[in-house]
Design an enzyme around this catalytic site. Sequence first.
Site, PDB file in Angstrom:
ATOM      1  N   ASP A   3     -11.949  -1.133  14.399  1.00  0.00           N
ATOM      2  CA  ASP A   3     -12.548  -0.919  13.069  1.00  0.00           C
ATOM      3  C   ASP A   3     -13.921  -0.271  13.169  1.00  0.00           C
ATOM      4  O   ASP A   3     -14.847  -0.610  12.418  1.00  0.00           O
ATOM      5  CB  ASP A   3     -12.636  -2.239  12.298  1.00  0.00           C
ATOM      6  CG  ASP A   3     -11.268  -2.860  12.071  1.00  0.00           C
ATOM      7  OD1 ASP A   3     -10.317  -2.114  11.796  1.00  0.00           O
ATOM      8  OD2 ASP A   3     -11.151  -4.094  12.176  1.00  0.00           O
ATOM      9  N   THR A  30      -7.122   1.051   6.486  1.00  0.00           N
ATOM     10  CA  THR A  30      -7.909   0.211   5.579  1.00  0.00           C
ATOM     11  C   THR A  30      -8.277  -1.078   6.291  1.00  0.00           C
ATOM     12  O   THR A  30      -7.567  -1.532   7.192  1.00  0.00           O
ATOM     13  CB  THR A  30      -7.130  -0.132   4.301  1.00  0.00           C
ATOM     14  OG1 THR A  30      -5.968  -0.891   4.644  1.00  0.00           O
ATOM     15  CG2 THR A  30      -6.714   1.123   3.553  1.00  0.00           C
ATOM     16  N   HIS A  31      -9.385  -1.677   5.864  1.00  0.00           N
ATOM     17  CA  HIS A  31      -9.826  -2.955   6.425  1.00  0.00           C
ATOM     18  C   HIS A  31     -10.381  -3.815   5.297  1.00  0.00           C
ATOM     19  O   HIS A  31     -11.149  -3.323   4.461  1.00  0.00           O
ATOM     20  CB  HIS A  31     -10.907  -2.727   7.484  1.00  0.00           C
ATOM     21  CG  HIS A  31     -11.398  -4.001   8.098  1.00  0.00           C
ATOM     22  ND1 HIS A  31     -10.641  -4.736   8.976  1.00  0.00           N
ATOM     23  CD2 HIS A  31     -12.566  -4.694   7.928  1.00  0.00           C
ATOM     24  CE1 HIS A  31     -11.317  -5.819   9.332  1.00  0.00           C
ATOM     25  NE2 HIS A  31     -12.479  -5.815   8.719  1.00  0.00           N
ATOM     26  N   MET A  54       0.089  -3.174  11.806  1.00  0.00           N
ATOM     27  CA  MET A  54      -0.618  -4.236  12.507  1.00  0.00           C
ATOM     28  C   MET A  54      -0.642  -4.070  14.026  1.00  0.00           C
ATOM     29  O   MET A  54      -0.736  -5.038  14.758  1.00  0.00           O
ATOM     30  CB  MET A  54      -0.004  -5.592  12.143  1.00  0.00           C
ATOM     31  CG  MET A  54      -0.071  -5.916  10.660  1.00  0.00           C
ATOM     32  SD  MET A  54      -1.754  -5.836   9.988  1.00  0.00           S
ATOM     33  CE  MET A  54      -2.488  -7.234  10.829  1.00  0.00           C
ATOM     34  N   LYS A  55      -0.565  -2.839  14.485  1.00  0.00           N
ATOM     35  CA  LYS A  55      -0.682  -2.575  15.905  1.00  0.00           C
ATOM     36  C   LYS A  55      -1.859  -1.625  16.153  1.00  0.00           C
ATOM     37  O   LYS A  55      -2.135  -0.735  15.334  1.00  0.00           O
ATOM     38  CB  LYS A  55       0.596  -1.938  16.449  1.00  0.00           C
ATOM     39  CG  LYS A  55       1.795  -2.861  16.456  1.00  0.00           C
ATOM     40  CD  LYS A  55       1.653  -3.959  17.487  1.00  0.00           C
ATOM     41  CE  LYS A  55       2.923  -4.791  17.624  1.00  0.00           C
ATOM     42  NZ  LYS A  55       3.224  -5.585  16.424  1.00  0.00           N
ATOM     43  N   ILE A  56      -2.531  -1.816  17.288  1.00  0.00           N
ATOM     44  CA  ILE A  56      -3.617  -0.933  17.687  1.00  0.00           C
ATOM     45  C   ILE A  56      -3.026   0.217  18.492  1.00  0.00           C
ATOM     46  O   ILE A  56      -2.361  -0.015  19.514  1.00  0.00           O
ATOM     47  CB  ILE A  56      -4.675  -1.689  18.505  1.00  0.00           C
ATOM     48  CG1 ILE A  56      -5.316  -2.784  17.644  1.00  0.00           C
ATOM     49  CG2 ILE A  56      -5.740  -0.738  19.035  1.00  0.00           C
ATOM     50  CD1 ILE A  56      -6.283  -3.676  18.402  1.00  0.00           C
ATOM     51  N   ASN A  81       0.834  -1.206   0.000  1.00  0.00           N
ATOM     52  CA  ASN A  81       0.000   0.000   0.000  1.00  0.00           C
ATOM     53  C   ASN A  81       0.867   1.254   0.000  1.00  0.00           C
ATOM     54  O   ASN A  81       0.547   2.250  -0.655  1.00  0.00           O
ATOM     55  CB  ASN A  81      -0.929   0.013   1.218  1.00  0.00           C
ATOM     56  CG  ASN A  81      -2.145  -0.864   1.034  1.00  0.00           C
ATOM     57  OD1 ASN A  81      -2.407  -1.380  -0.046  1.00  0.00           O
ATOM     58  ND2 ASN A  81      -2.900  -1.057   2.100  1.00  0.00           N
TER      59      ASN A  81
END
Length: 215
Positions: free
Chosen positions: A160, A123-124, A105-107, A24
């Site tokens: 999300d 993005t999801h 990939m971390k919150i 991306n």
Amino acid sequence: MSSPPRATPAPARLVVLVSGSGTNLQALLDAIAAAPEGPDGYGARIVAVGADRDSIAGLERAERAGIPTFVCRVKDHATREEWDLALAEATAAYEPDLVVSAGFMKIVGREFLARFGGRFVNTHPALLPSFPGAHGVRDALAYGVKVTGCTVHFVDDGVDTGPIIAQGVVEVRNEDDEAALHERIKEVERRLLVDVVGRLARNGYRIEGRKVVIP
């Protein structure tokens, strides 16, 4: 909530966060490089790329493009809160107008969102609010949906759950397994992210409750 108007036509400043291959990120780099300069250009430039781990292809892509990079690993901090603060400070050092999660990939936590809430794009690989979480493609396939897709949204403190900016639809085929479906979703996701980030940068936006309006 609205994006702050820029006093000059200078491109918006982007910090992009990655965790892996950076496809991306590469799509954004290619779009920026291909766009003409001036008022008809893409409207944004990447000023830094951050990651949560060392030695990943996403960082290599940034370095080849001559873009500054930084790494902020969770394991280097005593608590998740300390990591979140460190990530926020490292990102803020580049004074971004928008922060883009390109497969990060971390919150993030409270401190990061306090600084970049309403400016952090993610993005999801599903049509939110359906199938949130880490297994959106697998969950959609298991449920038996006939269409799925991807969502570009602003990040809030849920999983999300932030305001949706745009969505792209992908048909589910009878022969699809998770890998095949995810690959087709990624193709749409890259195009959608490039389009959305450019429009946010060029036109500004406002957030009205759960609705994102781009003039």
